[in-house]
Design a protein around this motif. Structure first.
Motif, PDB file in Angstrom:
ATOM      1  N   PHE A 448     -19.769 -15.359  25.840  1.00 40.98           N
ATOM      2  CA  PHE A 448     -18.341 -14.962  26.049  1.00 40.98           C
ATOM      3  C   PHE A 448     -17.573 -14.783  24.952  1.00 40.98           C
ATOM      4  CE2 PHE A 448     -19.894 -16.506  30.025  1.00 40.98           C
ATOM      5  CZ  PHE A 448     -19.350 -15.595  30.707  1.00 40.98           C
ATOM      6  N   ASN A 449     -18.058 -14.309  23.895  1.00 44.16           N
ATOM      7  CA  ASN A 449     -17.378 -13.807  22.731  1.00 44.16           C
ATOM      8  C   ASN A 449     -16.827 -12.514  23.288  1.00 44.16           C
ATOM      9  OD1 ASN A 449     -17.806 -15.500  20.752  1.00 44.16           O
ATOM     10  ND2 ASN A 449     -19.296 -14.450  19.619  1.00 44.16           N
ATOM     11  N   GLY A 450     -17.507 -11.650  23.849  1.00 44.98           N
ATOM     12  CA  GLY A 450     -17.065 -10.239  24.589  1.00 44.98           C
ATOM     13  C   GLY A 450     -17.283  -9.257  23.719  1.00 44.98           C
ATOM     14  N   ALA A 451     -17.202  -8.083  24.162  1.00 42.71           N
ATOM     15  CA  ALA A 451     -17.512  -6.699  23.316  1.00 42.71           C
ATOM     16  C   ALA A 451     -17.032  -5.725  24.029  1.00 42.71           C
ATOM     17  CB  ALA A 451     -19.011  -6.766  23.059  1.00 42.71           C
ATOM     18  N   MET A 452     -16.601  -4.425  23.313  1.00 41.37           N
ATOM     19  CA  MET A 452     -16.419  -3.323  23.788  1.00 41.37           C
ATOM     20  C   MET A 452     -17.093  -2.164  23.128  1.00 41.37           C
ATOM     21  SD  MET A 452     -14.138  -0.243  23.279  1.00 41.37           S
ATOM     22  CE  MET A 452     -12.877  -0.550  22.164  1.00 41.37           C
ATOM     23  N   THR A 453     -17.658  -1.492  24.174  1.00 36.97           N
ATOM     24  CA  THR A 453     -18.711  -0.261  24.028  1.00 36.97           C
ATOM     25  C   THR A 453     -17.871   0.994  24.197  1.00 36.97           C
ATOM     26  OG1 THR A 453     -20.369  -1.515  24.459  1.00 36.97           O
ATOM     27  CG2 THR A 453     -20.632   0.809  24.463  1.00 36.97           C
ATOM     28  N   VAL A 454     -18.069   1.792  23.309  1.00 38.74           N
ATOM     29  CA  VAL A 454     -17.624   3.272  23.477  1.00 38.74           C
ATOM     30  C   VAL A 454     -18.574   4.113  23.409  1.00 38.74           C
ATOM     31  CG1 VAL A 454     -15.815   4.777  22.192  1.00 38.74           C
ATOM     32  CG2 VAL A 454     -15.487   2.527  21.700  1.00 38.74           C
ATOM     33  N   PHE A 470     -17.967  -2.678  19.569  1.00 36.76           N
ATOM     34  CA  PHE A 470     -17.093  -3.738  18.838  1.00 36.76           C
ATOM     35  C   PHE A 470     -17.132  -5.116  19.148  1.00 36.76           C
ATOM     36  CE2 PHE A 470     -15.216   0.872  18.232  1.00 36.76           C
ATOM     37  CZ  PHE A 470     -15.177   0.851  16.985  1.00 36.76           C
ATOM     38  N   GLY A 471     -17.629  -6.029  18.302  1.00 31.93           N
ATOM     39  CA  GLY A 471     -17.382  -7.400  18.703  1.00 31.93           C
ATOM     40  C   GLY A 471     -15.948  -8.075  18.237  1.00 31.93           C
ATOM     41  N   PRO A 472     -15.746  -9.350  18.336  1.00 34.08           N
ATOM     42  CA  PRO A 472     -14.543  -9.769  18.134  1.00 34.08           C
ATOM     43  C   PRO A 472     -14.408  -9.811  16.490  1.00 34.08           C
ATOM     44  CG  PRO A 472     -15.537 -11.157  19.639  1.00 34.08           C
ATOM     45  CD  PRO A 472     -16.496 -10.052  19.363  1.00 34.08           C
ATOM     46  N   SER A 473     -15.440 -10.009  15.957  1.00 32.17           N
ATOM     47  CA  SER A 473     -14.941 -10.196  14.479  1.00 32.17           C
ATOM     48  C   SER A 473     -14.647  -8.924  13.866  1.00 32.17           C
ATOM     49  CB  SER A 473     -16.350 -10.679  13.707  1.00 32.17           C
ATOM     50  OG  SER A 473     -16.835 -11.890  14.116  1.00 32.17           O
ATOM     51  N   ALA A 474     -15.215  -7.792  14.276  1.00 33.84           N
ATOM     52  CA  ALA A 474     -14.893  -6.412  13.869  1.00 33.84           C
ATOM     53  C   ALA A 474     -13.721  -5.939  14.012  1.00 33.84           C
ATOM     54  CB  ALA A 474     -16.046  -5.342  14.460  1.00 33.84           C
ATOM     55  N   SER A 478     -10.837 -14.114  16.408  1.00 31.76           N
ATOM     56  CA  SER A 478     -11.828 -15.473  16.024  1.00 31.76           C
ATOM     57  C   SER A 478     -13.006 -15.566  17.094  1.00 31.76           C
ATOM     58  CB  SER A 478     -11.042 -16.882  16.090  1.00 31.76           C
ATOM     59  OG  SER A 478     -11.780 -17.706  15.825  1.00 31.76           O
ATOM     60  N   THR A 479     -14.233 -15.884  16.723  1.00 29.16           N
ATOM     61  CA  THR A 479     -15.399 -16.104  17.668  1.00 29.16           C
ATOM     62  C   THR A 479     -15.283 -17.688  18.000  1.00 29.16           C
ATOM     63  OG1 THR A 479     -16.926 -16.279  15.979  1.00 29.16           O
ATOM     64  CG2 THR A 479     -16.588 -14.333  16.865  1.00 29.16           C
ATOM     65  N   THR A 480     -14.330 -18.329  17.552  1.00 25.44           N
ATOM     66  CA  THR A 480     -14.429 -19.719  17.981  1.00 25.44           C
ATOM     67  C   THR A 480     -14.119 -19.963  19.466  1.00 25.44           C
ATOM     68  OG1 THR A 480     -13.549 -20.272  15.935  1.00 25.44           O
ATOM     69  CG2 THR A 480     -13.121 -22.025  17.816  1.00 25.44           C
ATOM     70  N   GLY A 481     -14.904 -20.798  20.231  1.00 19.91           N
ATOM     71  CA  GLY A 481     -14.581 -20.816  21.741  1.00 19.91           C
ATOM     72  C   GLY A 481     -15.032 -19.708  22.392  1.00 19.91           C
ATOM     73  N   TYR A 482     -14.218 -19.426  23.543  1.00 22.27           N
ATOM     74  CA  TYR A 482     -14.534 -18.185  24.333  1.00 22.27           C
ATOM     75  C   TYR A 482     -13.656 -17.014  24.275  1.00 22.27           C
ATOM     76  CZ  TYR A 482     -17.989 -21.756  25.861  1.00 22.27           C
ATOM     77  OH  TYR A 482     -18.644 -22.847  26.089  1.00 22.27           O
ATOM     78  N   PRO A 483     -13.591 -16.205  23.300  1.00 25.58           N
ATOM     79  CA  PRO A 483     -12.384 -15.284  23.053  1.00 25.58           C
ATOM     80  C   PRO A 483     -12.241 -14.212  24.333  1.00 25.58           C
ATOM     81  CG  PRO A 483     -13.946 -14.788  21.545  1.00 25.58           C
ATOM     82  CD  PRO A 483     -14.335 -16.157  22.034  1.00 25.58           C
ATOM     83  N   VAL A 484     -13.520 -13.757  25.113  1.00 26.68           N
ATOM     84  CA  VAL A 484     -13.815 -12.720  26.045  1.00 26.68           C
ATOM     85  C   VAL A 484     -12.949 -11.643  25.812  1.00 26.68           C
ATOM     86  CG1 VAL A 484     -14.503 -14.325  27.925  1.00 26.68           C
ATOM     87  CG2 VAL A 484     -11.912 -14.227  27.446  1.00 26.68           C
ATOM     88  N   TYR A 485     -13.179 -11.231  24.322  1.00 28.64           N
ATOM     89  CA  TYR A 485     -12.645  -9.672  23.888  1.00 28.64           C
ATOM     90  C   TYR A 485     -13.181  -8.554  24.899  1.00 28.64           C
ATOM     91  CZ  TYR A 485     -12.326  -5.552  21.320  1.00 28.64           C
ATOM     92  OH  TYR A 485     -12.257  -3.934  20.883  1.00 28.64           O
ATOM     93  N   GLY A 486     -12.476  -7.825  25.270  1.00 27.13           N
ATOM     94  CA  GLY A 486     -12.849  -6.945  26.240  1.00 27.13           C
ATOM     95  C   GLY A 486     -12.459  -6.889  27.517  1.00 27.13           C
ATOM     96  N   GLY A 487     -12.153  -8.333  27.837  1.00 22.88           N
ATOM     97  CA  GLY A 487     -11.652  -8.540  29.298  1.00 22.88           C
ATOM     98  C   GLY A 487     -10.554  -7.621  30.229  1.00 22.88           C
ATOM     99  N   ASN A 488      -9.578  -6.931  29.315  1.00 23.33           N
ATOM    100  CA  ASN A 488      -8.717  -6.139  30.077  1.00 23.33           C
ATOM    101  C   ASN A 488      -8.497  -5.172  29.101  1.00 23.33           C
ATOM    102  OD1 ASN A 488      -8.194  -6.773  32.666  1.00 23.33           O
ATOM    103  ND2 ASN A 488      -6.675  -8.112  32.132  1.00 23.33           N
ATOM    104  N   ALA A 489      -8.267  -3.859  29.854  1.00 24.05           N
ATOM    105  CA  ALA A 489      -7.545  -2.812  28.982  1.00 24.05           C
ATOM    106  C   ALA A 489      -6.443  -2.366  29.472  1.00 24.05           C
ATOM    107  CB  ALA A 489      -8.513  -1.428  29.349  1.00 24.05           C
ATOM    108  N   ALA A 490      -5.321  -2.224  28.546  1.00 25.78           N
ATOM    109  CA  ALA A 490      -4.119  -1.812  28.705  1.00 25.78           C
ATOM    110  C   ALA A 490      -4.272  -0.275  29.842  1.00 25.78           C
ATOM    111  CB  ALA A 490      -3.137  -1.771  27.716  1.00 25.78           C
ATOM    112  N   ASN A 491      -3.108  -0.595  30.783  1.00 21.83           N
ATOM    113  CA  ASN A 491      -3.208   0.756  31.857  1.00 21.83           C
ATOM    114  C   ASN A 491      -1.793   1.330  31.965  1.00 21.83           C
ATOM    115  OD1 ASN A 491      -6.124   1.124  32.769  1.00 21.83           O
ATOM    116  ND2 ASN A 491      -5.486  -1.327  32.897  1.00 21.83           N
TER     117      ASN A 491
END
Length: 491
Positions: A448-454, A470-474, A478-491
């Motif tokens: 649950f760091n999360g990621a976004m693929t293009v 792209f992972g959170p660090s890129a 921060s990868t502390t805890g569960y950042p869940v990067y990529g959870g929502n895209a702006a619309n």
């Protein structure tokens, strides 16, 4: 009271997610087919904004961030422009605090009508003074160098509800050429702020619409407007609005309500649509009317409109609003995969014109799809994305569809348990070549760091050449805890 909550994410990502919308106001088929996309610096390349709503910020758990990546001739790369915002960022009002959830909700619109898209970002669990989980909305304004600002739009009626900004949508509801902002909370009432604002967040006016949905909280979760979506369904160059919530008239089952735009803004009357939380609006069949796509990820268990494995329902636009429908599951025609309980097909949807034919195409996330690897082992909830193409007769389920998992040749990373590849999808032309490209969220990637693929489009199809993850660090998360990067895209 039975309330059917969406159970897509593990406890690490306990927040409602928003789906796609169409914020365009032009009535031409080509414009309506493009779907929703942002161009914050007005350079001709679409930009994307993805949340990390559970991210630690300066040691504060769940304060939240949003990552804005700018399109270019090469698309989204590790060297293209990026901005990562939190409530501790320079120019942003307030302070990042524990569990604010900044970034979980967001919406794109040109609120000050200067030709640069702006971004509204919610922090629906923000505490203001003694008002716990009051919520706040931040406005970022586009410019030639990207987004600036961060002025706070505060709840005009804080004593009547909480979770202000848990759902956001932008659209020109009165056709005056300026985007308006719709803001939801844990109350049935959705606030509409008339476009024309400046960085001081003084809008030209405001109004409300109220579908028959439950207000308040249940089991600690906010009710009210769970997601809201805008687009021109009637082809009159005025956007309409779809509000999702738990039906107050039917034992609390989920439902969507359609409000039509007019010269004076949204009308007070509504039409009830199907169940389902994820919605997109764009012209699939090229008839100049926006079509409403609703994702219903739930399995059959007495839930209205559900089916094992999930499905999507298209309500086609017309001068009088949504009309006939088309239902698509993984058992429809030659759609890949096959419907299986827990797939969550329709858990996310996004519309855009991949092949530049003037008809919108549809990306469908199935975050619960199991992957069978080369050794025959089934990997639970690895996730998948299906792409269906628009045609004059609607979504084509016979030929041309595409299917992606993380074991698809050329797609970065590998499929693992609970990656939830397809937990978000977004079609937007980040390369500026007239073909919508596909970005995909995987909230469960790396615990649950999360990621976004293009995945970039080429020759009218989504391709894998030059695919990047792209992972959170890129992106400065921060990868502390569960950042869940990529959870929502702006619309």
């Amino acid at each position: 009271m039975t309330l059917r909550f969406r159970v897509a994410l593990a406890t690490a990502a306990a927040a409602a997610l928003t789906g796609g919308l169409l914020a365009a106001t032009a009535g031409q088929a080509s414009a309506l087919a493009k779907g929703d996309f942002a161009d914050f610096n007005n350079d001709g390349y679409a930009d994307v904004a993805y949340s990390a709503g559970n991210a630690y910020v300066n040691g504060r758990e769940g304060a939240g961030q949003i990552v804005v990546q700018y399109g270019s001739a090469n698309g989204l790369t590790t060297t293209t422009k990026r901005q990562t915002f939190s409530q501790d960022s320079a120019g942003v009002a307030g302070t990042a605090e524990k569990h604010d959830g900044f970034g979980w909700s967001s919406a794109i619109g040109d609120f000050n009508a200067d030709g640069y898209d702006d971004l509204a970002v919610g922090a629906s669990r923000e505490t203001l003074g003694t008002d716990v989980t009051a919520g706040v909305v931040h406005l970022f304004f586009g410019s030639p160098t990207g987004l600036k600002g961060g002025a706070a739009l505060v709840d005009p009626a804080p004593s009547s509800h909480d979770a202000w900004g848990q759902a956001l949508a932008a659209g020109d509801f009165d056709g005056d050429g300026r985007d308006d902002l719709a803001v939801g909370s844990d109350h049935a009432k959705t606030w509409i702020f008339k476009g024309g604002t400046t960085s001081s967040t003084t809008f030209a006016g405001r109004s409300t619409v109220s579908p028959p949905i439950h207000s308040g909280t249940v089991d600690g979760r906010p009710l009210g407007a769970l997601t809201i979506h805008a687009g021109d369904v009637t082809g009159d160059q005025r956007d309409d609005l779809v509000i999702d919530g738990f039906d107050a008239n039917n034992d609390g089952w989920n439902a969507n309500y359609y409000f039509q735009g007019s010269a004076t803004g949204l009308t007070g009357s509504y039409q009830q649509l199907t169940s389902g939380i994820m919605t997109g609006i764009a012209d699939i069949n090229g008839d100049t009317y926006g079509d409403i796509v609703t994702g219903i990820e739930w399995d059959s268990s007495g839930t209205p409109d559900s089916s094992d494995g999930g499905k999507v329902v298209v309500r086609y636009g017309s001068p009088s609003g949504p009309q006939g429908s088309q239902t698509v599951s993984q058992n429809s025609g030659n759609v890949p995969g096959g419907s299986e309980a827990g797939d969550a097909f329709g858990g996310e949807v996004s519309l855009g014109d991949i092949n530049n034919d003037g008809m919108a195409d549809l990306a469908i996330g199935a975050w619960g799809e199991n992957l069978t690897n080369s050794s025959g082992t089934s990997i639970a909830n690895s996730g998948s994305v299906t792409v269906l193409y628009g045609s004059a007769s609607g979504l084509n389920t016979s030929t041309g569809m595409q299917f992606f998992q993380q074991d698809t040749t050329g797609v970065p990373s590998v499929g693992e348990k609970d990656d939830n590849f397809g937990s978000e999808v977004k079609l937007a032309d980040v390369t500026g070549d007239g073909q919508a490209d596909l970005t995909i969220g995987s909230i469960g990637e790396n615990d649950f760091n999360g990621a976004m693929t293009v995945l970039k489009a080429a020759n009218g199809r989504i391709g894998v050449t030059g695919a990047v993850l792209f992972g959170p660090s890129a992106v400065g998360v921060s990868t502390t805890g569960y950042p869940v990067y990529g959870g929502n895209a702006a619309n």
